[in-house]
Design a protein around this motif. Structure first.
Motif, PDB file in Angstrom:
ATOM      1  N   GLY A 113     -36.486  49.138 -71.393  1.00 53.90           N
ATOM      2  CA  GLY A 113     -36.083  48.606 -70.097  1.00 53.90           C
ATOM      3  C   GLY A 113     -34.818  47.779 -70.179  1.00 53.90           C
ATOM      4  O   GLY A 113     -33.925  47.885 -69.319  1.00 53.90           O
ATOM      5  N   ALA A 114     -34.700  46.937 -71.209  1.00 60.43           N
ATOM      6  CA  ALA A 114     -33.496  46.117 -71.368  1.00 60.43           C
ATOM      7  C   ALA A 114     -32.274  46.994 -71.623  1.00 60.43           C
ATOM      8  O   ALA A 114     -31.210  46.797 -71.021  1.00 60.43           O
ATOM      9  CB  ALA A 114     -33.696  45.124 -72.511  1.00 60.43           C
ATOM     10  N   PHE A 115     -32.413  47.971 -72.509  1.00 57.97           N
ATOM     11  CA  PHE A 115     -31.289  48.870 -72.781  1.00 57.97           C
ATOM     12  C   PHE A 115     -30.956  49.740 -71.570  1.00 57.97           C
ATOM     13  O   PHE A 115     -29.807  50.161 -71.402  1.00 57.97           O
ATOM     14  CB  PHE A 115     -31.594  49.739 -74.000  1.00 57.97           C
ATOM     15  CG  PHE A 115     -31.298  49.080 -75.315  1.00 57.97           C
ATOM     16  CD1 PHE A 115     -29.992  48.842 -75.712  1.00 57.97           C
ATOM     17  CD2 PHE A 115     -32.329  48.689 -76.159  1.00 57.97           C
ATOM     18  CE1 PHE A 115     -29.713  48.225 -76.919  1.00 57.97           C
ATOM     19  CE2 PHE A 115     -32.063  48.075 -77.372  1.00 57.97           C
ATOM     20  CZ  PHE A 115     -30.748  47.840 -77.753  1.00 57.97           C
ATOM     21  N   PHE A 116     -31.927  50.039 -70.733  1.00 55.46           N
ATOM     22  CA  PHE A 116     -31.675  50.819 -69.523  1.00 55.46           C
ATOM     23  C   PHE A 116     -30.712  50.085 -68.595  1.00 55.46           C
ATOM     24  O   PHE A 116     -29.737  50.668 -68.103  1.00 55.46           O
ATOM     25  CB  PHE A 116     -32.998  51.111 -68.812  1.00 55.46           C
ATOM     26  CG  PHE A 116     -32.847  51.758 -67.469  1.00 55.46           C
ATOM     27  CD1 PHE A 116     -32.257  53.002 -67.331  1.00 55.46           C
ATOM     28  CD2 PHE A 116     -33.301  51.115 -66.319  1.00 55.46           C
ATOM     29  CE1 PHE A 116     -32.121  53.609 -66.079  1.00 55.46           C
ATOM     30  CE2 PHE A 116     -33.172  51.704 -65.069  1.00 55.46           C
ATOM     31  CZ  PHE A 116     -32.577  52.955 -64.951  1.00 55.46           C
ATOM     32  N   VAL A 117     -30.961  48.808 -68.366  1.00 51.51           N
ATOM     33  CA  VAL A 117     -30.070  48.028 -67.505  1.00 51.51           C
ATOM     34  C   VAL A 117     -28.674  47.954 -68.116  1.00 51.51           C
ATOM     35  O   VAL A 117     -27.652  48.140 -67.431  1.00 51.51           O
ATOM     36  CB  VAL A 117     -30.641  46.613 -67.274  1.00 51.51           C
ATOM     37  CG1 VAL A 117     -29.641  45.744 -66.518  1.00 51.51           C
ATOM     38  CG2 VAL A 117     -31.958  46.687 -66.511  1.00 51.51           C
ATOM     39  N   ILE A 118     -28.612  47.695 -69.423  1.00 53.52           N
ATOM     40  CA  ILE A 118     -27.317  47.629 -70.097  1.00 53.52           C
ATOM     41  C   ILE A 118     -26.604  48.974 -70.020  1.00 53.52           C
ATOM     42  O   ILE A 118     -25.389  49.041 -69.753  1.00 53.52           O
ATOM     43  CB  ILE A 118     -27.520  47.199 -71.564  1.00 53.52           C
ATOM     44  CG1 ILE A 118     -28.019  45.750 -71.625  1.00 53.52           C
ATOM     45  CG2 ILE A 118     -26.226  47.348 -72.360  1.00 53.52           C
ATOM     46  CD1 ILE A 118     -28.478  45.314 -73.004  1.00 53.52           C
ATOM     47  N   GLY A 119     -27.343  50.057 -70.223  1.00 54.76           N
ATOM     48  CA  GLY A 119     -26.746  51.382 -70.168  1.00 54.76           C
ATOM     49  C   GLY A 119     -26.187  51.714 -68.802  1.00 54.76           C
ATOM     50  O   GLY A 119     -25.118  52.341 -68.691  1.00 54.76           O
ATOM     51  N   LEU A 120     -26.882  51.317 -67.748  1.00 55.49           N
ATOM     52  CA  LEU A 120     -26.369  51.545 -66.396  1.00 55.49           C
ATOM     53  C   LEU A 120     -25.030  50.842 -66.190  1.00 55.49           C
ATOM     54  O   LEU A 120     -24.094  51.415 -65.620  1.00 55.49           O
ATOM     55  CB  LEU A 120     -27.384  51.057 -65.358  1.00 55.49           C
ATOM     56  CG  LEU A 120     -28.649  51.892 -65.164  1.00 55.49           C
ATOM     57  CD1 LEU A 120     -29.568  51.216 -64.159  1.00 55.49           C
ATOM     58  CD2 LEU A 120     -28.314  53.303 -64.690  1.00 55.49           C
ATOM     59  N   VAL A 121     -24.949  49.597 -66.653  1.00 57.59           N
ATOM     60  CA  VAL A 121     -23.693  48.843 -66.505  1.00 57.59           C
ATOM     61  C   VAL A 121     -22.569  49.528 -67.275  1.00 57.59           C
ATOM     62  O   VAL A 121     -21.454  49.697 -66.763  1.00 57.59           O
ATOM     63  CB  VAL A 121     -23.884  47.388 -66.993  1.00 57.59           C
ATOM     64  CG1 VAL A 121     -22.556  46.630 -66.946  1.00 57.59           C
ATOM     65  CG2 VAL A 121     -24.934  46.677 -66.151  1.00 57.59           C
ATOM     66  N   LEU A 122     -22.856  49.947 -68.502  1.00 54.32           N
ATOM     67  CA  LEU A 122     -21.837  50.619 -69.309  1.00 54.32           C
ATOM     68  C   LEU A 122     -21.411  51.941 -68.688  1.00 54.32           C
ATOM     69  O   LEU A 122     -20.222  52.310 -68.731  1.00 54.32           O
ATOM     70  CB  LEU A 122     -22.363  50.842 -70.722  1.00 54.32           C
ATOM     71  CG  LEU A 122     -22.572  49.576 -71.569  1.00 54.32           C
ATOM     72  CD1 LEU A 122     -23.275  49.922 -72.871  1.00 54.32           C
ATOM     73  CD2 LEU A 122     -21.245  48.885 -71.843  1.00 54.32           C
ATOM     74  N   LEU A 123     -22.360  52.676 -68.102  1.00 55.59           N
ATOM     75  CA  LEU A 123     -22.015  53.934 -67.431  1.00 55.59           C
ATOM     76  C   LEU A 123     -21.068  53.697 -66.259  1.00 55.59           C
ATOM     77  O   LEU A 123     -20.077  54.418 -66.082  1.00 55.59           O
ATOM     78  CB  LEU A 123     -23.290  54.617 -66.927  1.00 55.59           C
ATOM     79  CG  LEU A 123     -23.967  55.652 -67.817  1.00 55.59           C
ATOM     80  CD1 LEU A 123     -25.230  56.159 -67.145  1.00 55.59           C
ATOM     81  CD2 LEU A 123     -23.033  56.817 -68.101  1.00 55.59           C
ATOM     82  N   ILE A 124     -21.383  52.693 -65.456  1.00 55.26           N
ATOM     83  CA  ILE A 124     -20.534  52.384 -64.302  1.00 55.26           C
ATOM     84  C   ILE A 124     -19.135  51.987 -64.770  1.00 55.26           C
ATOM     85  O   ILE A 124     -18.114  52.454 -64.230  1.00 55.26           O
ATOM     86  CB  ILE A 124     -21.165  51.261 -63.458  1.00 55.26           C
ATOM     87  CG1 ILE A 124     -22.466  51.748 -62.826  1.00 55.26           C
ATOM     88  CG2 ILE A 124     -20.192  50.778 -62.382  1.00 55.26           C
ATOM     89  CD1 ILE A 124     -23.282  50.654 -62.168  1.00 55.26           C
ATOM     90  N   LEU A 125     -19.058  51.136 -65.792  1.00 54.73           N
ATOM     91  CA  LEU A 125     -17.761  50.681 -66.300  1.00 54.73           C
ATOM     92  C   LEU A 125     -16.953  51.844 -66.852  1.00 54.73           C
ATOM     93  O   LEU A 125     -15.739  51.951 -66.612  1.00 54.73           O
ATOM     94  CB  LEU A 125     -17.972  49.621 -67.377  1.00 54.73           C
ATOM     95  CG  LEU A 125     -18.536  48.278 -66.903  1.00 54.73           C
ATOM     96  CD1 LEU A 125     -18.897  47.407 -68.101  1.00 54.73           C
ATOM     97  CD2 LEU A 125     -17.545  47.559 -65.987  1.00 54.73           C
ATOM     98  N   ARG A 126     -17.624  52.732 -67.603  1.00 57.77           N
ATOM     99  CA  ARG A 126     -16.882  53.861 -68.167  1.00 57.77           C
ATOM    100  C   ARG A 126     -16.431  54.821 -67.082  1.00 57.77           C
ATOM    101  O   ARG A 126     -15.325  55.380 -67.160  1.00 57.77           O
ATOM    102  CB  ARG A 126     -17.729  54.590 -69.213  1.00 57.77           C
ATOM    103  CG  ARG A 126     -16.916  55.639 -69.965  1.00 57.77           C
ATOM    104  CD  ARG A 126     -17.660  56.227 -71.121  1.00 57.77           C
ATOM    105  NE  ARG A 126     -18.767  57.081 -70.714  1.00 57.77           N
ATOM    106  CZ  ARG A 126     -19.504  57.786 -71.573  1.00 57.77           C
ATOM    107  NH1 ARG A 126     -19.258  57.712 -72.880  1.00 57.77           N
ATOM    108  NH2 ARG A 126     -20.499  58.538 -71.142  1.00 57.77           N
ATOM    109  N   TYR A 127     -17.275  55.016 -66.072  1.00 57.04           N
ATOM    110  CA  TYR A 127     -16.855  55.915 -64.995  1.00 57.04           C
ATOM    111  C   TYR A 127     -15.633  55.353 -64.266  1.00 57.04           C
ATOM    112  O   TYR A 127     -14.704  56.097 -63.937  1.00 57.04           O
ATOM    113  CB  TYR A 127     -17.995  56.143 -63.999  1.00 57.04           C
ATOM    114  CG  TYR A 127     -17.543  56.993 -62.829  1.00 57.04           C
ATOM    115  CD1 TYR A 127     -17.314  58.350 -62.996  1.00 57.04           C
ATOM    116  CD2 TYR A 127     -17.302  56.422 -61.578  1.00 57.04           C
ATOM    117  CE1 TYR A 127     -16.865  59.132 -61.937  1.00 57.04           C
ATOM    118  CE2 TYR A 127     -16.861  57.195 -60.521  1.00 57.04           C
ATOM    119  CZ  TYR A 127     -16.638  58.546 -60.707  1.00 57.04           C
ATOM    120  OH  TYR A 127     -16.180  59.311 -59.673  1.00 57.04           O
TER     121      TYR A 127
END
Length: 674
Positions: free
Chosen positions: A443-457
């Motif tokens: 769950g913690a990595f999921f939130v972090i991954g979403l943020v990283l996905l948005i930033l990379r996009y």
């Protein structure tokens, strides 16, 4: 002061990943505080702080997602030769053209003979032969052997051994104590086994109309499992079949991780998916639930790889899995919209008219192939449209106004999006109610991954990043669209496909932590470089902690909670079996139905009798007088009317109380010996 100054200086070393680690610690703490029964809403502030550190780490290049494989045609689009999908001669030579057109004739004949909601030797043979010729006619076999030989030559056997170890570990989570967890069947299992029993008696339906109607793939799969493993038409056969489906999903998840990142992402995705409480619970239920993530993962793999590589074969495989998935679990019906969304996002991110034209041809291949696989259900849908759509539309049907329905929809959507980290709903038969669907680490990595996905996009504008972000709410739609019964949302079963995307995002974040921070450390010298081992140790500890938590959630907490909620039909079955063993008969053993009590068909399942119902209603008590003793009546502890009626009918009868192994599940036994 000197010690503090030394610490600050140490943290400033380029090789020490303090910003990513700060983000991770904050996120883990926030997620831990969302675990029941704590529910500390200060976790929102902690998550906001974690996101700030994630953004900082991303901007500093310390935490970045793995680079996805490049589209093979983006660099040289002028060399592409685009051909019309309808120009068959451009794809086929010689006999292949004849085989392709022959496939269409066979499939047309199969469609005609699929009438009456029955698979027959004739229509099944026509359909399978037509599908084989259709795929063979479109298959591009150029360089296939060379690619396979090259792949084998490049195989890292140590890496393969590691993957097999993870696969075995995940299989352990699927199968360990399978006979005990799930402990008891409920009414849906009785309905399923009746359908399997019908198949064993030659009633080979395309669509099974019992209990508002179901697609038939699980029924045929269970019949095959029961035959191969000798488990019979039983509760265990259902569970074994769905656990196997859960295992079959793992390779697709690994390959999907490779497609959206690299083999390391695939490794972490398969590991997290394999240990997931969410995926293990729905795989152990014995119902169709794991068919959704299985075919969602496979369809997404070949869809995204096809769009990246312009491979006709990948689109064919995507269409095959898309069509087959529609024979599985009803929520999979969202996947055609997912495929259409992927093509739309892909096209909008390409300015080349040639690529857009080619994308339309690819979409046509997927759609036509899926339609060919869907043909039996298409015929049934045309003949019985109300029955085919009843199960899905019963959740959509509501008497509310447009405004009120919109309110329910957005409320459902919010609740569904929160299921990953906050609350997975209140459906006790397939979840631990009101806890996060993901474990603390995932769950913690999921939130972090979403943020990283948005930033990379925002930085790279890669269509796959946007698609993955949009994919999560799309795959939640089968749960969100429960507008008539919003209390059934979120539901782990109907949102099962979203677990594939969510866990993939988590795995991408884990890989980014390990590889990104190690890369930063290795760019340093001396002590800085030696600190590169920190992420490996940290991730190893976190994966171990996640494994222990998921094990506890499934095999202890869910097991205990389910036993409290479910009725102990297994114990009633043993009581009846004991009666039969002693007296050589079971036709004078009955269960008296009672409101909100056990389904009287379920005890028979434990004896391999899927078509037996032990129900005896109170108004039928008098009919038992003509039958020879011994007789046994099982009834609810609170059913005083039955108790009095039986005592009046059989004054010499003996009344006893069966003490269940589960508190609150005792029942009464009235025995008539003469």
């Amino acid at each position: 002061m000197q010690n503090e100054s030394s610490l600050l200086e140490a943290l400033k070393l380029r090789g020490f990943p303090w910003r990513p680690l700060a983000a991770l610690v904050l996120a883990l703490t926030a997620q831990l505080m969302l675990e029941p029964p704590a529910r500390e809403w200060i976790s929102i502030a902690l998550y906001i702080a974690a996101i700030c550190f994630v953004v900082w780490s991303f901007l500093r290049g310390e935490w970045a997602l793995a680079r996805m494989a490049e589209d093979i045609y983006h660099g040289d689009t002028e060399t592409l030769r685009f051909k019309s999908f309808f120009s068959v001669a451009s794809w086929f030579r010689g006999s292949k053209q004849i085989l392709f057109f022959l496939s269409l004739l066979l499939l047309g004949a199969a469609f005609y003979f699929f009438r009456g909601n029955q698979f027959t030797v004739l229509n099944l043979s026509l359909w399978l032969a037509g599908l084989a010729l259709f795929v063979f006619g479109l298959w591009d076999n150029r360089h296939q052997f060379g690619r396979l030989k090259s792949s084998l030559q490049k195989m890292d056997w140590e890496w393969l051994a590691l993957l097999l170890a993870v696969f075995a570990f995940a299989a352990f989570f699927r199968f360990y104590r399978l006979n005990e967890v799930l402990a008891e069947p409920f009414s849906d299992h009785a309905e399923k086994l009746l359908d399997v029993y019908d198949i064993s008696n030659g009633n080979t339906s395309i669509f099974f109309i019992r209990n508002t109607g179901r697609e038939g793939l699980q029924m045929y799969w269970t019949f095959l499992v029961a035959t191969l493993f000798g488990t019979g038409i039983s509760f265990l056969s259902l569970k074994l079949g769905t656990a196997l489906i859960g295992v079959f999903t793992l390779p697709f998840v690994y390959l999907l991780g490779k497609e959206f990142g690299n083999p390391v992402v695939g490794f972490f995705a398969m590991f997290l998916f394999g240990i997931s409480y969410w995926m293990n619970v729905i795989a152990r239920i014995g119902l169709r639930f794991p068919l959704y993530p299985l075919f969602a993962a496979g369809t997404l793999l070949f869809l995204t790889r096809g769009l990246r590589t312009a491979s006709r074969n990948d689109f064919l495989l995507c269409g095959l899995l898309l069509g087959l998935g529609l024979h599985g679990y009803t929520p999979f019906r969202i996947m055609p919209f997912v495929v259409l969304t992927a093509f739309t996002i892909f096209v909008l991110h390409n300015n080349s008219k040639a690529i857009r034209a080619q994308a339309l041809q690819w979409l046509t291949i997927v759609a036509v192939t899926a339609l060919m696989v869907f043909l039996p259900l298409l015929r049934y849908w045309m003949e019985y449209p109300e029955v085919f759509g009843l199960r899905a539309f019963s959740r959509l049907d509501s008497a509310g106004t447009f405004g009120s329905l919109a309110g329910v929809f957005f409320s459902n959507l919010l609740n569904a999006l929160l299921m990953f980290n906050v609350d997975d709903g209140n459906i006790w038969v397939n979840s631990l109610p009101h806890r996060p669907a993901l474990d603390v680490v995932t769950g913690a990595f999921f939130v972090i991954g979403l943020v990283l996905l948005i930033l990379r996009y925002l930085r790279q504008r890669d269509w796959r990043d946007l698609f993955l972000l949009v994919l999560i709410p799309l795959l939640l739609m089968p749960s969100v669209l429960s507008l008539a019964y919003p209390e059934e949302n979120p539901a782990l079963n109907r949102a099962g496909g979203a677990a594939v995307a969510a866990i993939l995002v988590s795995a991408m974040a884990v890989e980014g932590l390990v590889v990104g921070t190690v890369r930063g450390a290795e760019s340093g010298q001396g002590p800085e470089k030696r600190r590169g081992f920190i992420p490996y140790i940290l991730v190893g500890i976190l994966l171990a902690a996640a494994s222990f938590q998921n094990y506890d959630l499934v095999l202890r907490q869910f097991d205990r909670y389910f036993r409290i909620g479910a009725w102990n039909s297994s114990e009633m079955g043993r009581s009846i079996r004991f009666f039969g063993d002693v007296y050589g008969r079971m036709d004078t053993a009955w269960i008296v139905p009672y409101e909100q009590w056990v389904d009287t068909r379920l005890p028979a399942l434990w004896m391999g009798l899927p078509n037996r119902d032990f129900a005896l209603w109170p108004d039928q008590f008098a009919s038992t007088l003509t039958l020879p003793a011994p007789k046994m009546f099982i009834f609810n502890l609170q059913d005083l009317d039955t108790k009095n009626a039986l005592k009046q009918l059989y004054p010499n009868g003996t009344l006893s109380r069966y003490t269940s192994a589960t508190t609150g599940k005792d029942y009464m036994i009235f025995f008539v010996e003469e």
